[in-house]
Design a protein around this motif. Structure first.
Motif, PDB file in Angstrom:
ATOM      1  N   GLN A 173     -44.591 -25.077   4.554  1.00  0.00           N
ATOM      2  CA  GLN A 173     -44.692 -25.089   3.096  1.00  0.00           C
ATOM      3  C   GLN A 173     -45.650 -23.999   2.646  1.00  0.00           C
ATOM      4  O   GLN A 173     -46.561 -23.609   3.378  1.00  0.00           O
ATOM      5  N   LEU A 174     -45.430 -23.552   1.416  1.00  0.00           N
ATOM      6  CA  LEU A 174     -46.405 -22.669   0.776  1.00  0.00           C
ATOM      7  C   LEU A 174     -47.484 -23.531   0.136  1.00  0.00           C
ATOM      8  O   LEU A 174     -47.183 -24.432  -0.640  1.00  0.00           O
ATOM      9  N   ALA A 175     -48.714 -23.271   0.481  1.00  0.00           N
ATOM     10  CA  ALA A 175     -49.841 -23.938  -0.166  1.00  0.00           C
ATOM     11  C   ALA A 175     -50.508 -22.943  -1.112  1.00  0.00           C
ATOM     12  O   ALA A 175     -50.123 -21.770  -1.187  1.00  0.00           O
ATOM     13  N   ARG A 182     -55.317 -14.891  -0.696  1.00  0.00           N
ATOM     14  CA  ARG A 182     -54.299 -14.724   0.334  1.00  0.00           C
ATOM     15  C   ARG A 182     -53.399 -15.959   0.387  1.00  0.00           C
ATOM     16  O   ARG A 182     -53.866 -17.086   0.257  1.00  0.00           O
ATOM     17  N   GLN A 183     -52.094 -15.707   0.589  1.00  0.00           N
ATOM     18  CA  GLN A 183     -51.138 -16.805   0.638  1.00  0.00           C
ATOM     19  C   GLN A 183     -51.353 -17.650   1.889  1.00  0.00           C
ATOM     20  O   GLN A 183     -51.515 -17.128   2.989  1.00  0.00           O
ATOM     21  N   THR A 184     -51.345 -18.966   1.706  1.00  0.00           N
ATOM     22  CA  THR A 184     -51.481 -19.900   2.820  1.00  0.00           C
ATOM     23  C   THR A 184     -50.113 -20.475   3.167  1.00  0.00           C
ATOM     24  O   THR A 184     -49.392 -20.948   2.287  1.00  0.00           O
ATOM     25  N   LEU A 185     -49.750 -20.398   4.444  1.00  0.00           N
ATOM     26  CA  LEU A 185     -48.501 -20.963   4.936  1.00  0.00           C
ATOM     27  C   LEU A 185     -48.856 -22.140   5.837  1.00  0.00           C
ATOM     28  O   LEU A 185     -49.550 -21.978   6.841  1.00  0.00           O
ATOM     29  N   PHE A 186     -48.390 -23.328   5.460  1.00  0.00           N
ATOM     30  CA  PHE A 186     -48.800 -24.571   6.113  1.00  0.00           C
ATOM     31  C   PHE A 186     -47.678 -25.067   7.021  1.00  0.00           C
ATOM     32  O   PHE A 186     -46.565 -25.350   6.567  1.00  0.00           O
ATOM     33  N   HIS A 187     -47.955 -25.180   8.320  1.00  0.00           N
ATOM     34  CA  HIS A 187     -46.985 -25.650   9.308  1.00  0.00           C
ATOM     35  C   HIS A 187     -47.371 -27.050   9.771  1.00  0.00           C
ATOM     36  O   HIS A 187     -48.548 -27.325  10.000  1.00  0.00           O
ATOM     37  N   PHE A 188     -46.366 -27.904   9.931  1.00  0.00           N
ATOM     38  CA  PHE A 188     -46.600 -29.244  10.426  1.00  0.00           C
ATOM     39  C   PHE A 188     -46.038 -29.382  11.832  1.00  0.00           C
ATOM     40  O   PHE A 188     -45.024 -28.783  12.182  1.00  0.00           O
ATOM     41  N   ASP A 326     -44.660 -33.572  -3.003  1.00  0.00           N
ATOM     42  CA  ASP A 326     -44.482 -33.359  -4.441  1.00  0.00           C
ATOM     43  C   ASP A 326     -44.512 -31.881  -4.795  1.00  0.00           C
ATOM     44  O   ASP A 326     -43.635 -31.362  -5.503  1.00  0.00           O
ATOM     45  N   GLN A 327     -45.522 -31.185  -4.315  1.00  0.00           N
ATOM     46  CA  GLN A 327     -45.693 -29.776  -4.621  1.00  0.00           C
ATOM     47  C   GLN A 327     -44.533 -28.948  -4.054  1.00  0.00           C
ATOM     48  O   GLN A 327     -43.983 -28.074  -4.719  1.00  0.00           O
ATOM     49  N   HIS A 328     -44.147 -29.256  -2.822  1.00  0.00           N
ATOM     50  CA  HIS A 328     -43.075 -28.497  -2.167  1.00  0.00           C
ATOM     51  C   HIS A 328     -41.733 -28.732  -2.843  1.00  0.00           C
ATOM     52  O   HIS A 328     -40.959 -27.784  -3.060  1.00  0.00           O
ATOM     53  N   THR A 346     -39.341 -13.482  -7.676  1.00  0.00           N
ATOM     54  CA  THR A 346     -40.449 -12.693  -7.156  1.00  0.00           C
ATOM     55  C   THR A 346     -41.744 -13.483  -7.166  1.00  0.00           C
ATOM     56  O   THR A 346     -42.676 -13.151  -6.462  1.00  0.00           O
ATOM     57  N   VAL A 347     -41.817 -14.504  -7.979  1.00  0.00           N
ATOM     58  CA  VAL A 347     -43.018 -15.342  -8.001  1.00  0.00           C
ATOM     59  C   VAL A 347     -42.747 -16.529  -7.110  1.00  0.00           C
ATOM     60  O   VAL A 347     -41.900 -17.356  -7.404  1.00  0.00           O
ATOM     61  N   VAL A 348     -43.450 -16.627  -6.013  1.00  0.00           N
ATOM     62  CA  VAL A 348     -43.091 -17.621  -5.012  1.00  0.00           C
ATOM     63  C   VAL A 348     -44.190 -18.636  -4.777  1.00  0.00           C
ATOM     64  O   VAL A 348     -43.997 -19.596  -4.054  1.00  0.00           O
ATOM     65  N   GLU A 349     -45.355 -18.456  -5.352  1.00  0.00           N
ATOM     66  CA  GLU A 349     -46.440 -19.379  -5.079  1.00  0.00           C
ATOM     67  C   GLU A 349     -46.109 -20.741  -5.662  1.00  0.00           C
ATOM     68  O   GLU A 349     -45.594 -20.862  -6.762  1.00  0.00           O
ATOM     69  N   SER A 350     -46.395 -21.784  -4.913  1.00  0.00           N
ATOM     70  CA  SER A 350     -46.097 -23.128  -5.372  1.00  0.00           C
ATOM     71  C   SER A 350     -47.100 -23.561  -6.421  1.00  0.00           C
ATOM     72  O   SER A 350     -48.208 -23.069  -6.496  1.00  0.00           O
ATOM     73  N   ALA A 351     -46.695 -24.489  -7.249  1.00  0.00           N
ATOM     74  CA  ALA A 351     -47.571 -25.004  -8.289  1.00  0.00           C
ATOM     75  C   ALA A 351     -47.227 -26.466  -8.541  1.00  0.00           C
ATOM     76  O   ALA A 351     -46.073 -26.848  -8.491  1.00  0.00           O
ATOM     77  N   LYS A 352     -48.210 -27.284  -8.785  1.00  0.00           N
ATOM     78  CA  LYS A 352     -47.964 -28.688  -9.055  1.00  0.00           C
ATOM     79  C   LYS A 352     -47.281 -28.823 -10.408  1.00  0.00           C
ATOM     80  O   LYS A 352     -47.466 -28.003 -11.303  1.00  0.00           O
ATOM     81  N   ALA A 353     -46.485 -29.887 -10.546  1.00  0.00           N
ATOM     82  CA  ALA A 353     -45.762 -30.109 -11.785  1.00  0.00           C
ATOM     83  C   ALA A 353     -46.721 -30.301 -12.953  1.00  0.00           C
ATOM     84  O   ALA A 353     -46.437 -29.922 -14.076  1.00  0.00           O
TER      85      ALA A 353
END
Length: 563
Positions: A173-175, A182-188, A326-328, A346-353
């Motif tokens: 997921q993108l955090a 810097r973009q954070t990429l979260f792996h489970f 929820d965010q993802h 082009t805007v890919v950063e996640s954002a809460k509803a």
């Protein structure tokens, strides 16, 4: 060779996994009898990798880990030279490759400058490494999506039902961005996720989801330049042998043009040290130096991550350490909506509803009383004097400082996406955030100048009592009165004469128009700073305004002549 049956005697795997494996195909993982020895072996591996670096490389890696060294700009000359060298390397190695097939299908897509620049930025402008990665990229893309999708951007429409299920329960997921932007990429990972990747089909779906999320992140040039912070978090225990699907995920990550600047591995149980040691053993030394292990509970891991600029509240986890989707899911919904409308994502950063109180909301120029916006405007006000008096470089520095202050407080810069009763918010990319912040400074200066001008007019004019008369001329935006219509009629009627006169004589015509209006009982007014009050302007101010009316009338007249 298929992405799903590569062995570790291949050149490398993800994150620069190297080829120092034994001839048997996979590195031997020596089972270590106790926890202390496990930690000691892992510490030795990481220390050895760090000691093999030069002093300058050590300093650079420490700065990258802590977000001190962040790339915001790019040397155009360096990029141009690297692109030329990349073309030479590709010419030498592309024969009979999937890359050559893709180039024959759509050379514009494959040779696009922006597309190639992604690979150069991911490899620090090393043309040879970038050309090798481009070949691996198209091989992986063909295996995952087929030859017919080699030269198109992958969208959600390319996913089947199983793929969508994996995307919505994504193992990546993108955090939110870290404090350095810097973009954070979260792996489970972990044993409890074994059901998601229990077959070849499910592995393929997981990899397609991983490809989609990562490539969406890389559509942001800011992310390409600043790099990606990769966080691996294990839910529950790991198997003593690496779980099915891990190596495929690592191999795919190696093929994607992501500039990994830090790798954080969060584990809870001591049994997890063995498979992690396995991973570290097959990493290149320079990548090991970017590796950090965080051992303990969720709270302890969050604290350790925070020392590297990663905000604890940005992690997509609930208080029990379970995945918070929820965010993802909101991000997936936003991507699907933009793709259905044919808009570039082009805007890919996640954002809460629902934005939090620290966020700054851009709503098309409207001033809102959101808590984050109030704090943002206060920062602009505090820096306004230095900004107005500063050079262009100083202004960029001030804007960057304000953005960092908002991010340090846990805030994001959001804007609404689409229409509807419920707003869907998306995170604004860095370059747009900078532009909007600079525009806020300009808007504040204009309002301040207008306010000062009104105060000057009030001090030099006469504050009238009552409301304006119908024959009064009221200056100001969106002001309409019969007196304004009469003035406009006089401007049109006398325009040709005004244009034919010398500059000094034009003022006599302006004074004649002023006298005509005053003879009818009209005054020249402007709204006072106090709402509902009006100021009668002095004659010299009124003359300037009428002259401006003539100049404004001249512009559309010239356009008519040009047609």
């Amino acid at each position: 060779m298929s992405l799903f049956n590569q062995t570790f005697n291949q050149p490398r795997t993800c994150f620069g996994l190297c080829h120092d494996a034994p001839a048997s195909g996979r590195p031997n993982l020596r089972m270590i009898p106790n926890e202390d020895e496990k930690k000691k072996e892992l510490d030795n591996l990481l220390s050895q990798a760090f000691n093999e670096l030069t002093f300058e490389e050590r300093e650079e890696h420490q700065e990258l880990l802590h977000g001190v060294k962040v790339t915001n700009t790019e040397d155009e000359a360096l990029l141009h030279g690297a692109l030329q060298e990349l073309e030479r390397h590709l010419t030498n190695i592309k024969s009979d490759s999937v890359y050559e097939m893709a180039e024959s299908m759509d050379p514009v897509f494959v040779n696009a400058r922006a597309f190639r620049a992604m690979f150069l930025r991911a490899n620090d402008y090393d043309a040879k490494a970038s050309s090798d990665q481009m070949l691996r990229f198209f091989e992986s893309k063909q295996q995952l999506f087929g030859s017919d999708k080699l030269v198109k951007d992958i969208t959600i429409d390319d996913f089947d039902e199983d793929d969508m299920a994996r995307l919505k329960t994504s193992l990546v997921q993108l955090a939110a961005r870290d404090r350095s932007g810097r973009q954070t990429l979260f792996h489970f990972g972990g044993r409890r996720l074994g059901g998601l990747i229990s077959s070849k089909k499910s592995i393929e779906s997981v990899l397609r989801a991983q490809y989609y999320v990562t490539m969406k992140a890389l559509q942001s040039e800011e992310t390409q330049l600043r790099g990606i912070v990769s966080i691996w978090y294990t839910l529950g225990e790991l198997e003593l042998k690496m779980q099915k699907g891990y190596f495929e995920r690592f191999t795919l990550a190696r093929a994607l043009p992501q500039k990994v600047v830090a790798i954080h591995f969060c584990v809870k149980e001591s049994q997890q040290l063995s498979p992690i040691t396995f991973l570290v053993k097959v990493m290149q030394a320079k990548m090991r130096a970017k590796f950090k292990l965080h051992f303990g509970s969720l709270t302890e891991c969050r604290y350790q991550l925070s020392t590297y600029g990663i905000l604890p509240e940005s992690l997509p986890l609930d208080h029990n350490g379970n995945i918070n989707l929820d965010q993802h899911l909101h991000w997936v919904q936003s991507c699907a909506m933009k793709e259905s409308l044919g808009r570039p994502t082009t805007v890919v950063e996640s954002a809460k509803a629902t934005p939090n109180d620290n966020d700054v909301l851009f709503t098309g120029g409207k001033i809102i009383n959101h808590v984050g916006n109030q704090r943002f405007r206060a920062l602009v006000r505090d820096f306004s004097d230095d900004y107005d008096a500063g050079t262009d470089e100083k202004k960029r520095q001030i804007v960057g400082e304000i953005v960092v202050k908002i991010q340090d407080a846990g805030g994001r810069f959001l804007k609404p996406q689409g229409k509807g009763a419920v707003a869907i918010w998306e995170e604004v990319p860095f370059h747009e955030t900078r532009k909007k912040t600079m525009q806020t400074f300009r808007n504040r200066r204009r309002r301040q100048d207008a306010c000062n001008k009104r105060k000057t007019n009030e001090s030099s004019g006469i504050l009238i009592t009552g409301a304006p008369l119908p024959v009064d001329v009221i200056f100001g935006r969106a002001q309409r009165n019969l007196g304004n219509d009469w003035l406009q009629h006089l401007i049109v009627e006398n325009f040709e004469e005004y244009e034919s006169l010398n500059r000094g004589v034009k003022m006599r015509l302006v004074e004649r128009i002023m006298k005509t209006i005053k003879d009818q009982g009209g005054r020249f007014l402007e709204q006072a700073p106090e709402k509902g009050r009006w100021v009668e302007l002095p004659n010299d101010h009124a003359r300037d305004r009428i002259s401006k009316y003539f100049r404004n009338h001249r512009r559309p007249s010239k356009k008519v002549v040009m047609r």
